[in-house]
Scaffold this active site. Structure first.
Site, PDB file in Angstrom:
ATOM      1  CG  ASN A 465      -0.365  -0.006   2.533  1.00  0.00           C
ATOM      2  OD1 ASN A 465       0.643  -0.657   2.723  1.00  0.00           O
ATOM      3  ND2 ASN A 465      -1.077   0.402   3.553  1.00  0.00           N
ATOM      4  CD  GLU A 561       5.615  -0.422  12.423  1.00  0.00           C
ATOM      5  OE1 GLU A 561       4.232  -0.102  12.680  1.00  0.00           O
ATOM      6  OE2 GLU A 561       6.388   0.041  13.131  1.00  0.00           O
ATOM      7  CB  CYS A 595      -1.816   0.262   8.409  1.00  0.00           C
ATOM      8  SG  CYS A 595      -0.740   1.526   8.296  1.00  0.00           S
TER       9      CYS A 595
END
Ligand code: NAP
Length: 788
Positions: A465, A561, A595
């Site tokens: 992303n 992450e 995210c």
């Protein structure tokens, strides 16, 4: 002997030494002048050399695989030692001391010599025992024996190879004689000991040439016979016939005339010696060479007979692909998610490519650790400048491969510059601290400090992303801290990571400092993270893959992450116009594939209806379309299957009582930005990570209930609250379970210098260059135990 070896060359040193040319490449500067890049080797390793002046002239005088005398000055260039050549001259092979170019035996020569002597002291014949002892007493001979290679071309062609071969031959003799009657073991043992002993001199060319024209095959036989004569002369009453038998063993051990043996073996012992000598040589040659030429034992063996040991045995890696772009027939197609057109293909790495990358990265870790902070700063700083100059190109690339609108693509490219620049700055700030050990009751006269050292090889696995900036968040701090990195970008979006790699190499990063491995995570991921050579894994991606990596990685440092379903609380005193404006950004940017995208909007009942009304027109105004069209506000999702998934989750919620207030529906890979009202916490669009352009609206009564709803998640990456009440804001800051908290903004906000990372199953460890360099390094404690 050479007076200077490649591995010992230091910055600024004047060089005048012999090397073997392992590679010779011609180049032309931008100004049109010729230059040569040479890879020079000797037994200690290799060094690069550049010929800038008279390159055409000098280059004519020698070629790859020649020995050359090189004169020039050493200089540290981009962290690697290099010789700036003033003069280079071809040197005849006969002027070269072979031991300068040979590797060493894997066995310790001292122990081998002890073992050899122990076997020979078992000789029962007193004259032969005396002959063996006379040789042991010759200190110079023993010294030479400990170091001589076994052969130049065929077997044991490395330092101490002669001793290794002699010892295994004696062991073979013991095994064979067990099977037969009437074998003279003593003559066999002494013959085995001395059959090649002349080679201790053969490797000094001067002496060998005295005896033979080529100084090669016959030379050692002549020399050892002469040596045996001398030793026998020192032993009283050595029987003449026994002396003849010993010398026959020596002169016949090649078994035929082809290798210059003057005699065919005439005795059983001489036949055994010849055969076992041949056997041991062949075993060693076959076992050694396939390592270099996998899958071709016989060819390797036969070829070995034909090639000079200079060219066969120095550890050269012709296949070194570090710093080069590797093509493969197996490809991954990279597509533009808007229209599915193929924009490029990248190689699909497999286990063999991974192994190569690991080998280079391991080497790279050593190179990187030797760069001092300033050098690392300079490389990263230059890379950041180059990225800034190429912002439009990078922005377009990000946008094309990922699908985010071009404004976001440019924005990400700009952020990546800040990330690499911030990493450069951290390269200068990485340090330990003194520790006041004398504050402890037992700490008197102790001085302590910490040292920060790199982890070694870092595996950096990135999601699709933010294909440039999230790679930069890993690579920048890893390099700043002095590690080498293997980057594994997402298969959907590998091009930006490859571009970053190219820029870093252009900026002067040593070739082994970075390896970018494009390939399926499902195929090579497990082996990458499990490998012991990797000392740190930094991963950004889904919770599921993150958990798998944690299980697979074993004992190494890991940063995770991971995903989220970020909540935003809207209190009754909030400015609803501002809230809806902000949520129309933070819930839908990058088509919701961020995210920290706002996914759950928890709204006080009193203003719930008003907020829905305020949001509807703003979300409906988010025009969708081709991401490269400047007018589009939302582009496609990364692939159509993702849009289909989001559609199904929203339909499922609507089917269970939720209400579609705005948007919804799919056009190919585009999902129309949606507001879903009356969502219950147990619905999938609230409970799981949606990762799409929609927000789930849920009402609440009290702040306690709002915080409980916000925390009712396995995730904890980011959260926001809109309120003017400082007490509510502080309560939220204290009690909300998330790594990044925002007051009067949505969950999606980040600048790249801040510490960024999740709580709970959103992961652990922080990114942001200042924090990431800590994660990418280890701390050593040093204690001085002083007398005063
Ligand atoms: P993903 O499917 O988990 O993939 C991430 C990376 O892991 C890709 O490079 C993938 O390679 C690789 N991978 C797959 N299987 C692997 C294995 N067994 N071992 C090692 N690596 C493996 O995630 P994504 O769909 O690209 O990204 C979206 C996710 O990332 C979301 O959950 C999002 O929340 C999260 N994310 C988190 C943050 C954060 O900072 N917390 C930031 C951005 C995104 P392939 O592409 O070849 O499969």
């Amino acid at each position: 002997m050479k007076s200077l070896y490649a591995a010992d060359i230091r910055d600024n040193q004047l060089v005048d030494a012999l090397f073997l040319v392992a590679a010779k490449n011609h180049g032309v500067t931008k100004g049109g002048s010729s230059y040569l890049t040479l890879r020079l080797i000797d037994r200690s390793g290799e060094i690069e050399a550049r010929v800038w002046d008279r390159a055409d002239d000098l280059g004519r005088g020698f070629d790859k695989n020649d020995f050359v005398r090189v004169r020039g000055q050493a200089t540290l260039y981009q962290g690697k030692m290099q010789i700036r050549v003033q003069d280079v001259l071809r040197v005849d092979e006969s002027k070269v001391a072979p031991e300068d170019f040979l590797p060493k035996s894997a066995f310790d020569p001292e122990s081998m010599l002890e073992e050899l002597q122990a076997i020979l002291r078992g000789i029962k014949n007193p004259h032969l025992l005396a002959l063996a002892e006379a040789c042991f007493a010759d200190a110079e001979l023993m010294h030479l024996l400990k170091h001589a290679p076994g052969a130049k071309t065929i077997h044991h062609p490395y330092l101490s190879g002669l001793l290794e071969h002699t010892l295994s031959l004696l062991k073979l003799i013991h095994k064979v004689v067990e099977n037969y009657r009437d074998i003279d073991v003593d003559i066999l043992l002494i013959g085995g000991f001395l059959h090649d002993i002349g080679k201790v001199h053969e490797f000094s060319f001067d002496r060998a040439v005295e005896y033979t024209d080529a100084g090669q095959l016959l030379g050692h036989l002549v020399m050892e016979v002469e040596m045996v004569n001398q030793k026998i002369a020192m032993i009283p009453d050595f029987p003449e016939e026994l002396a003849m038998l010993v010398k026959h063993m020596l002169v016949s051990h090649h078994g035929a005339y082809e290798f210059g043996s003057p005699k065919l073996p005439q005795t059983v012992e001489a036949v055994i010696l010849h055969s076992l000598d041949d056997l041991d040589g062949k075993i060693q040659a076959i076992q050694n060479l396939p390592e270099k030429e996998p899958g071709s034992k016989w060819t390797a063996f036969h070829r070995a007979y034909g090639r000079s040991f200079y060219r066969a045995t120095v550890g050269r890696d012709e296949d070194n692909q570090a710093g080069n772009w590797v093509e493969k027939p197996e490809k991954i197609e990279v597509t533009n998610p808007f229209d599915n057109s193929v924009i490029d293909t990248v190689p699909r790495a497999d286990a063999q490519d991974l192994e190569k990358a690991l080998v280079y990265a391991e080497r790279g870790a050593k190179v990187m650790a030797k760069l001092w902070s300033y050098e690392r700063w300079k490389i990263l700083r230059k890379a950041a400048d180059m990225m800034a100059a190429r912002n439009e190109e990078l922005g377009q690339l990000i946008s094309k491969e990922e699908g985010k609108i071009i404004a976001e693509g440019r924005g990400e490219a700009n952020r990546a510059v800040e990330t690499i620049m911030g990493s450069a700055e951290e390269a200068k700030r990485l340090h330990g601290e003194t520790v006041p050990l004398d504050a402890d009751p037992t700490g008197s006269k102790k001085l302590g400090f910490t040292l920060r050292i790199p982890c070694g090889v870092v595996a950096a696995i990135a999601p699709f992303n933010f294909p440039l900036n999230l790679v930069a968040h890993k690579v920048g701090p890893a390099l700043a801290a002095g590690n080498s990195v293997i980057v594994k970008p997402a298969s959907d979006t590998p091009l930006s990571a490859l571009k970053l790699t190219e820029i870093l190499l252009e900026a002067g990063l040593p070739a082994e400092g970075i390896q970018c491995l494009t390939g399926s995570g499902g195929e090579i991921g497990d082996a990458l993270v499990a490998d012991r050579r990797v000392r740190k894994v930094t991963f950004t991606g889904s919770r599921e893959i993150g958990e798998r990596i944690c299980r697979t990685a074993g004992i190494k440092k890991v940063t995770m992450e991971l995903g989220s379903n970020s909540p935003v609380i809207v209190m009754p005193d909030a400015d609803l116009d501002k809230v809806s404006t902000v949520l129309a950004m933070t819930g839908y940017g990058n088509a919701g594939q961020t995210c920290i995208s706002t996914q759950r909007v928890l709204t006080a009942k009193k203003v719930y209806g008003d907020l829905l009304s305020s949001m509807k027109p703003k979300v409906e105004a988010l025009t969708t379309g081709n991401q490269l069209d400047e007018k589009s506000k939302i582009g496609p999702m990364v692939k159509e299957s993702e849009a289909i998934r989001v559609d199904s989750w929203i339909s499922e919620a609507v089917g269970s009582g939720a209400r579609l207030v705005a948007g919804g529906g799919r056009r190919g890979s585009i999902y129309l930005p949606a507001v879903v009202a009356d969502v219950r916490p147990d619905m999938r669009i609230s409970r799981d990570e949606l990762f799409g352009p929609a927000v789930a609206m849920t009402p609440f009564e009290t702040i306690e209930e709002a915080i409980a709803l916000a925390n009712d998640s396995i995730y904890g990456l980011a959260a926001g609250i809109f309120t003017e009440n400082v007490e509510w804001a502080m309560k939220f800051a204290r009690e909300a379970e998330a790594g990044n908290l925002h007051v009067n903004w949505g969950s999606q906000w980040r600048v790249d210098l801040m510490p960024y990372g999740g709580l709970k199953e959103s992961g652990f460890g922080k990114e942001g260059p200042k924090y990431a360099v800590q994660e990418m390094s280890e701390l050593k404690m040093v204690v001085f135990h002083l007398n005063s």
